[in-house]
Write an enzyme that holds these catalytic residues in place. Structure first.
Site, PDB file in Angstrom:
ATOM      1  N   GLU A   2      26.755  46.952  45.223  1.00  0.00           N
ATOM      2  CA  GLU A   2      26.504  48.661  45.341  1.00  0.00           C
ATOM      3  C   GLU A   2      26.121  48.774  46.823  1.00  0.00           C
ATOM      4  O   GLU A   2      25.215  47.992  47.268  1.00  0.00           O
ATOM      5  CB  GLU A   2      25.387  49.044  44.284  1.00  0.00           C
ATOM      6  CG  GLU A   2      26.008  48.747  42.775  1.00  0.00           C
ATOM      7  CD  GLU A   2      24.940  49.306  42.019  1.00  0.00           C
ATOM      8  OE1 GLU A   2      23.992  50.071  42.160  1.00  0.00           O
ATOM      9  OE2 GLU A   2      25.332  48.995  40.599  1.00  0.00           O
ATOM     10  N   HIS A  21      25.299  54.857  40.386  1.00  0.00           N
ATOM     11  CA  HIS A  21      24.275  54.339  39.734  1.00  0.00           C
ATOM     12  C   HIS A  21      23.021  55.492  39.623  1.00  0.00           C
ATOM     13  O   HIS A  21      22.003  55.524  40.056  1.00  0.00           O
ATOM     14  CB  HIS A  21      23.412  53.357  40.608  1.00  0.00           C
ATOM     15  CG  HIS A  21      22.711  52.277  39.741  1.00  0.00           C
ATOM     16  ND1 HIS A  21      22.713  51.038  39.951  1.00  0.00           N
ATOM     17  CD2 HIS A  21      21.819  52.601  38.687  1.00  0.00           C
ATOM     18  CE1 HIS A  21      21.893  50.306  39.251  1.00  0.00           C
ATOM     19  NE2 HIS A  21      21.345  51.230  38.431  1.00  0.00           N
TER      20      HIS A  21
END
Length: 359
Positions: free
Chosen positions: A301, A320
């Site tokens: 990420e 997220h």
């Protein structure tokens, strides 16, 4: 009955002349800081918003950002803190016991903190860590329901047709009668199961220990041990991953597990990207064995711009953010204030991280 984690020795070390120093490490609305400050005369709040970055969105928990000189002020607060509310920062995890020698308890604003504590080498420390378990249940559960509804109502087709200014009737399907497998049934999983049942879905799920557990108490029709993935995956039209990331669960969804899922089924991952083999996941989508997926997490990420997941029309990508809602800070303060009262009175804390499960 689930055993409570008791902390009989974790009691505030205040005296009449020395207040408990409570450090807040992320930006909070002023009224929420005041709520903590006015909770009990035995505490002193250490909060310096001028040492923090400004949040980019509501409930963005940004911490220290400043010059080396400003960092000295930040570290001085850490040195005096007995309680920290917020993230420590990756650069200070490993030397936390030295930087904060008085620290006894750290309340995190997120739930999946186990691997962070593990990587920081803090599993053997005397510091007690508590999570935000329960705070993010509603937005996460709503995200899962949103994703499933988008798939059965073919929201992707509608968006494409709208882009083309094209009107043509088509036939969708419905959630009622579909089988949802929840991996696993913690607080969020249990709420997802409840909501899915309201839509007429058949819900099954996993739990670490299922002996003597009534499936109905978890809002499911049938329970599986979390190690029996093949049994539950083969039944499901939708699979949602909510299981914590530990050494046991890392990579638990691989090539074989994706092949076991029903052809044409859907996957929703709100757990962690490390739970599955991402390349195997992508291959299952490319081969159309999986009809679609919704991911709030990724192996790396931010999700790299070259990832094929960005260009798949049947994949929902959330950065997220499924757990983040405008009500989050208020819920966090309610949890922290309740735990702070417990700490001051020598009572067991809520949401204590079991560091033994991280090995």
């Amino acid at each position: 009955m689930k055993q409570k984690i008791l902390l009989p020795l974790l009691k505030a070390s205040f005296s009449m002349s020395d207040k408990i120093k409570v450090m807040i490490t992320f930006f909070l609305e002023p009224e929420l800081v005041e709520k903590i400050r006015s909770l009990d005369p035995r505490i002193e709040v250490l909060y310096k918003p001028d040492l923090m970055g400004r949040p980019r969105y509501q409930s963005h928990h940004v911490g220290f950002q400043g010059t080396p000189e400003q960092e000295k002020r930040w570290l001085e607060m850490m040195f005096h803190a007995e309680v920290i509310f917020g993230y420590i920062g990756r650069s200070h995890l490993r030397d936390l016991p030295e930087l904060a020698p008085r620290l006894r308890w750290n309340q995190f604003p997120s739930t999946g903190i186990g691997q962070m504590v593990n990587r920081g080498g803090l599993t053997e420390s005397d510091i007690v860590f508590t999570t935000a378990g329960g705070v993010h249940v509603t937005p996460l559960s709503e995200f899962v329901l949103m994703a499933m509804l988008m798939f059965v109502k073919d929201a992707f087709r509608m968006a494409a047709e709208k882009e083309r200014h094209h009107w043509e009737r088509y036939c969708g399907t419905e959630l009622r009668g579909k089988t949802l497998a929840v991996i696993s049934l913690g607080k969020t999983g249990k709420e997802i199961a409840r909501l899915a049942s309201c839509f007429g879905m058949r819900v099954i799920g996993t739990k670490r220990h299922i002996e003597g557990v009534d499936p109905r108490s978890l809002n499911v029709e049938k329970l599986y041990p979390w190690t029996d993935l093949h049994g539950i995956l083969s039944e499901a039209d939708f699979v949602v991953l909510t299981i914590p990331h530990t050494s046991e669960t890392e990579g638990m969804m691989g090539e074989e597990e994706f092949a076991t899922m029903k052809k044409g089924s859907f996957l929703v991952n709100i757990a962690r990207g490390a739970i599955y083999d991402e390349l195997a996941f992508i291959r299952a989508l490319e081969s159309r064995h999986l009809a679609g997926a919704a991911i709030d997490v990724a192996a790396k990420e931010p999700l790299p711009s070259e990832s094929p997941l960005w260009d798949m029309p049947n994949v929902i990508v959330s950065p997220h953010s499924a757990s983040t809602a405008d009500s989050e800070n208020w819920k966090l303060i309610d949890l922290f204030c309740d735990n702070l009262k417990r700490y001051l009175d020598g009572q067991p804390l809520r949401n204590v991280l079991d560091k033994k499960k991280l090995y």
